[in-house]
Design a protein around this motif. Structure first.
Motif, mmCIF file in Angstrom:
data_model
loop_
_atom_site.group_PDB
_atom_site.id
_atom_site.type_symbol
_atom_site.label_atom_id
_atom_site.label_comp_id
_atom_site.label_asym_id
_atom_site.label_seq_id
_atom_site.Cartn_x
_atom_site.Cartn_y
_atom_site.Cartn_z
ATOM 1 N N ASP A 1 64.350 -34.710 50.816
ATOM 2 C CA ASP A 1 65.037 -35.283 51.969
ATOM 3 C C ASP A 1 64.162 -35.172 53.212
ATOM 4 N N LEU A 2 63.569 -34.015 53.417
ATOM 5 C CA LEU A 2 62.685 -33.812 54.562
ATOM 6 C C LEU A 2 61.460 -34.713 54.468
ATOM 7 N N ALA A 3 60.877 -34.809 53.294
ATOM 8 C CA ALA A 3 59.703 -35.666 53.101
ATOM 9 C C ALA A 3 60.042 -37.127 53.388
ATOM 10 N N ALA A 4 61.212 -37.581 52.968
ATOM 11 C CA ALA A 4 61.617 -38.967 53.223
ATOM 12 C C ALA A 4 61.772 -39.218 54.722
ATOM 13 N N GLU A 5 62.356 -38.276 55.433
ATOM 14 C CA GLU A 5 62.511 -38.454 56.881
ATOM 15 C C GLU A 5 61.159 -38.458 57.589
ATOM 16 N N LEU A 6 60.277 -37.546 57.194
ATOM 17 C CA LEU A 6 58.940 -37.503 57.792
ATOM 18 C C LEU A 6 58.158 -38.783 57.490
ATOM 19 N N GLN A 7 58.315 -39.305 56.272
ATOM 20 C CA GLN A 7 57.633 -40.550 55.916
ATOM 21 C C GLN A 7 58.170 -41.708 56.747
ATOM 22 N N PHE A 8 59.482 -41.751 56.935
ATOM 23 C CA PHE A 8 60.087 -42.799 57.766
ATOM 24 C C PHE A 8 59.535 -42.727 59.190
ATOM 25 N N LEU A 9 59.479 -41.522 59.750
ATOM 26 C CA LEU A 9 58.943 -41.367 61.103
ATOM 27 C C LEU A 9 57.482 -41.790 61.167
ATOM 28 N N ALA A 10 56.692 -41.415 60.170
ATOM 29 C CA ALA A 10 55.278 -41.791 60.143
ATOM 30 C C ALA A 10 55.115 -43.303 60.016
ATOM 31 N N ASP A 11 55.946 -43.925 59.197
ATOM 32 C CA ASP A 11 55.862 -45.375 58.999
ATOM 33 C C ASP A 11 56.257 -46.156 60.241
#
Length: 71
Positions: free
Chosen positions: A48-58
């Motif tokens: 879940d944390l990785a998905a949120e961080l990826q969304f922010l990075a994208d």
């Protein structure tokens, strides 16, 4: 005051205190980011944390036009 405004204020206060201690802003921000991620890991699933961080990075580019934003 909303939670995002509160968080921005906390970051600005932390950066000011870091500067007073001779810590460069970029180094302070990187350390804060690491601390926030570590805090999140205690409360959330890694995926879940990785998905949120990826969304922010994208979505770092403020100038990018997103199709879902078009009228």
């Amino acid at each position: 005051m909303g939670v995002h405004e509160w968080a921005r204020g906390e970051v600005e206060s932390s950066l000011q205190r870091a500067q007073e201690q001779g810590i460069e802003p970029l180094l302070a921000l990187r350390a804060l980011l690491s601390a926030v991620v570590a805090g999140n890991q205690r409360l959330r699933q890694s995926a879940d944390l990785a998905a949120e961080l990826q969304f922010l990075a994208d979505n770092l580019d403020d100038q990018r036009d997103y199709s879902f934003m078009r009228p």
